[in-house]
Scaffold this motif. Structure first.
Motif, short mmCIF file in Angstrom:
data_model
loop_
_atom_site.label_atom_id
_atom_site.label_comp_id
_atom_site.label_asym_id
_atom_site.label_seq_id
_atom_site.Cartn_x
_atom_site.Cartn_y
_atom_site.Cartn_z
N THR A 110 0.85 -1.19 0.00
CA THR A 110 0.00 0.00 0.00
C THR A 110 0.88 1.23 0.00
O THR A 110 1.76 1.39 0.85
N THR A 116 -5.31 6.31 -0.61
CA THR A 116 -4.73 4.99 -0.35
C THR A 116 -4.72 4.19 -1.64
O THR A 116 -5.75 4.05 -2.31
N HIS A 117 -3.56 3.68 -2.01
CA HIS A 117 -3.38 3.00 -3.30
C HIS A 117 -2.81 1.60 -3.04
O HIS A 117 -1.63 1.45 -2.71
N VAL A 118 -3.66 0.59 -3.14
CA VAL A 118 -3.27 -0.79 -2.86
C VAL A 118 -2.88 -1.49 -4.15
O VAL A 118 -3.62 -1.44 -5.14
N GLN A 125 -6.62 3.02 -12.58
CA GLN A 125 -6.64 2.49 -11.22
C GLN A 125 -5.28 1.93 -10.82
O GLN A 125 -4.83 2.11 -9.69
N SER A 172 -2.94 4.97 -10.49
CA SER A 172 -3.51 6.04 -9.65
C SER A 172 -3.49 7.39 -10.36
O SER A 172 -2.95 8.37 -9.86
N TYR A 230 -15.37 0.46 -5.37
CA TYR A 230 -14.79 -0.83 -5.73
C TYR A 230 -13.27 -0.71 -5.75
O TYR A 230 -12.72 0.30 -6.22
N ASP A 231 -12.54 -1.71 -5.24
CA ASP A 231 -11.09 -1.58 -5.10
C ASP A 231 -10.29 -2.02 -6.34
O ASP A 231 -9.08 -1.81 -6.40
N TYR A 232 -10.94 -2.65 -7.30
CA TYR A 232 -10.29 -3.07 -8.55
C TYR A 232 -9.10 -3.98 -8.31
O TYR A 232 -8.21 -4.08 -9.16
N ALA A 233 -9.06 -4.69 -7.19
CA ALA A 233 -7.91 -5.55 -6.87
C ALA A 233 -7.74 -6.64 -7.93
O ALA A 233 -6.62 -6.92 -8.38
#
Length: 435
Positions: free
Chosen positions: A293, A307-309, A384, A387, A401-404
Motif C-alpha cells: 500500500t 490509499t493506493h493498494v 486504477q 492512480s 470498488y477496489d479493482y484488486a
C-alpha cells in the motif's frame, strides 16, 4: 493687531480676533521669543485650544496660505475657521479634539500598515507558499522552492524585496520573458504556475480555512501572475514512453542487477511503474504477502493522500525478500531508518539503462501504460493501477470498488509482456521491424 503682538508677555494668551464660525484666534509669546497662534473654542462648557502654528511677521497680512516660517494673521484666521467648521459638524460625536485624535490614529494606523505591508515581500510570500506545500507533504514544494530561489530571488532581487501586494503583472511577465529568452520556456511556465498558486493562497485565505493565517499578512487584493498568459508552446513535458522493445530491454538489464538497487527497481517495474517518490516512501507496515500500500497525495492539497493498494504477482512477491527487514521503511539502505530518495533510484536506473537512448525513469511509467494498452487493458483499469485519471464525482464519491482483481490481472499481463522477447522480421526493403 500689530500693537497687541508687540506687547505680548510670556505665557499669557491674547485674543486677536473672533472667528465667525465659532471661537477665537489667540496668540502667546513663548519663552523662546517666538509667537505661537492658537484657535480657542468651547466644547461641552469647557475651553480648549488647538495650536495653529508660529506667527510669521514677515508674511503678507492678506496672505491666506502659510509660509515656510509660519502664518500671517489672515492665514491663521482661515485655519481657525476650517477647524470651527469641523467642530460644528462633529460636536454631537465628540467635537474637534476627538475628531483630530481619530484622524491622527487613523493616519498612524495607515502608516503602520504601510510599513508592515512593505515588510511582507514577494520573497516572504513565496517562502510561505513553499512551507504550505511542504506541510501538506506535497513533493512539489522542493521544485517550487528551487525555481523561486533561482529565477526570482537571485535573478530579480529588487522584485523579491518588493511588497507582495504591489507586484504587477508586467514585472511577472518580465521575469517570465527572461526565462524564455534563455531557452527555458518550460521553466517559465512552471514559475508562472507556482506564482499564480502562491498569490491565490493569499487571496483565498479569508474564505478558505485550510490556508494558514500567515497569508493574511500580505494583504493581497489581486493576482498578478493570473493576469499573464501561459506560453503554450513551451508547456509540453517529455512524455515519450519507452517502446515495448525498450521496456523489455530495460527489464533484461534489471534482471542482472544484484543487491538492493536491482530489487527496488524491479519492484518498481513489476508493480506497474508507480510514481517513484511515492514508492520510495513504502513502509514495512504497509507490506503484506499479497499486496503493498502506497499513498498518493498528487493533486489532493488539503484532502489527505489517496490509499493506493497494489496486488503482487509471484515475481513481485519474490523481490520483497530483498527489502529491509527492520525499521520503518521498506526501501532503505540504513536498516529502515530512512527511505531511499527518489533521486537515488532515478540515478541507479540511468546508470543501469545506459544502452537505452535518452533514458529517464519517468519514461518507464508511461511505457508500462502504453504496453498495457496494447495488451488490451482498459483505460479505467490502467488509471486504477497507476492512480491517475481518478477525478470526477463518480470516481470520488460513488465508485468504492477496489479493482484488486483487475489490477492483478493487468500486472500479470505486464509480467507476460516483459518475459516475451521481441520478434524481429526483415521487410522486403531490408529494414528490421520489431513486432
Amino acid at each position: 493687531m500689530a500693537e497687541r503682538l508687540r506687547t505680548l508677555t510670556p505665557g499669557a494668551f491674547v485674543t486677536l480676533r473672533k472667528i465667525e464660525q465659532g471661537g477665537a484666534l489667540q496668540a502667546r509669546l513663548l519663552n523662546t521669543g517666538a509667537t505661537q497662534l492658537y484657535w480657542r473654542y468651547t466644547h461641552d462648557g469647557k475651553t480648549d485650544r488647538v495650536a495653529i502654528g508660529p506667527y510669521d511677521p514677515s508674511a503678507s497680512p492678506k496672505s491666506l496660505a502659510p509660509t515656510t516660517r509660519g502664518y500671517s494673521i489672515a492665514a491663521a484666521a482661515e485655519a481657525c475657521r476650517s477647524k470651527a467648521l469641523i467642530q460644528h459638524q462633529t460636536k454631537p460625536v465628540g467635537g474637534y479634539r476627538e475628531h483630530a485624535e481619530k484622524i491622527k490614529r487613523t493616519h498612524a494606523d495607515r502608516k503602520a500598515k504601510e510599513r508592515d505591508q512593505a515588510e511582507q515581500t514577494l520573497a516572504k510570500l513565496l517562502d510561505a507558499y513553499c512551507d504550505h506545500l511542504q506541510a501538506q507533504e506535497r513533493r512539489s514544494h522542493a521544485d517550487a522552492r528551487s525555481i523561486f530561489n533561482l529565477h526570482i530571488k537571485e535573478a530579480w532581487p529588487k522584485l523579491a524585496a518588493t511588497s507582495a501586494a504591489l507586484v504587477t503583472s508586467e514585472q511577472v511577465t518580465d521575469a517570465l520573458r527572461k526565462l524564455i529568452e534563455d531557452n527555458k520556456g518550460r521553466t517559465a511556465n512552471k514559475l508562472r504556475a507556482y506564482l499564480r498558486a502562491a498569490y491565490q493562497c493569499a487571496l483565498d485565505v479569508n474564505s478558505l480555512p485550510s490556508i494558514p493565517v500567515r497569508f493574511k499578512d500580505f494583504r493581497v487584493t489581486s493576482n498578478p501572475a493570473a493576469l499573464t498568459k501561459r506560453s503554450a508552446e513551451h508547456d509540453r513535458a517529455d512524455k515519450r514512453p519507452l517502446s515495448l522493445d525498450e521496456l523489455r530491454q530495460y527489464w533484461t538489464l534489471l534482471d542482472r542487477v544484484p543487491g538492493f538497487a536491482g530489487v527496488a527497481l524491479r519492484l518498481h517495474l513489476l508493480t506497474g511503474g508507480q510514481r517513484i517518490e511515492q514508492l520510495a516512501k513504502l513502509k514495512r507496515a504497509d507490506v503484506s504477502a499479497s499486496a503493498i500500500t502506497i499513498f498518493d497525495a498528487k493533486g489532493r492539497p488539503g484532502q489527505g493522500p489517496r490509499t493506493h493498494v497494489l496486488p503482487l504477482t509471484p515475481r513481485a512477491r519474490k523481490e520483497l525478500g530483498g527489502l529491509s527487514k527492520t525499521g520503518e521503511f521498506a526501501l532503505s539502505t540504513d536498516g529502515g531508518e530512512t527511505h531511499v530518495s527518489a533521486a537515488t533510484l532515478s540515478g541507479w536506473a540511468r546508470d543501469i539503462a545506459t544502452a537505452i537512448p535518452n533514458f529517464q525513469l519517468k519514461r518507464v511509467r508511461s511505457g508500462v501504460e502504453t504496453a498495457l494498452a496494447a495488451a488490451g487493458v482498459s483505460k479505467e483499469v490502467r488509471g486504477q493501477l497507476q492512480s491517475h485519471g481518478l477525478s470526477g464525482v463518480q470516481a470520488r464519491h460513488y465508485d468504492a470498488y477496489d479493482y484488486a482483481k483487475e489490477k492483478l490481472e493487468a500486472l500479470q499481463k505486464l509480467d507476460g509482456v516483459l518475459r516475451t522477447a521481441p520478434v524481429r522480421r526483415r521487410s522486403a526493403a531490408g529494414k528490421v521491424n520489431t513486432v
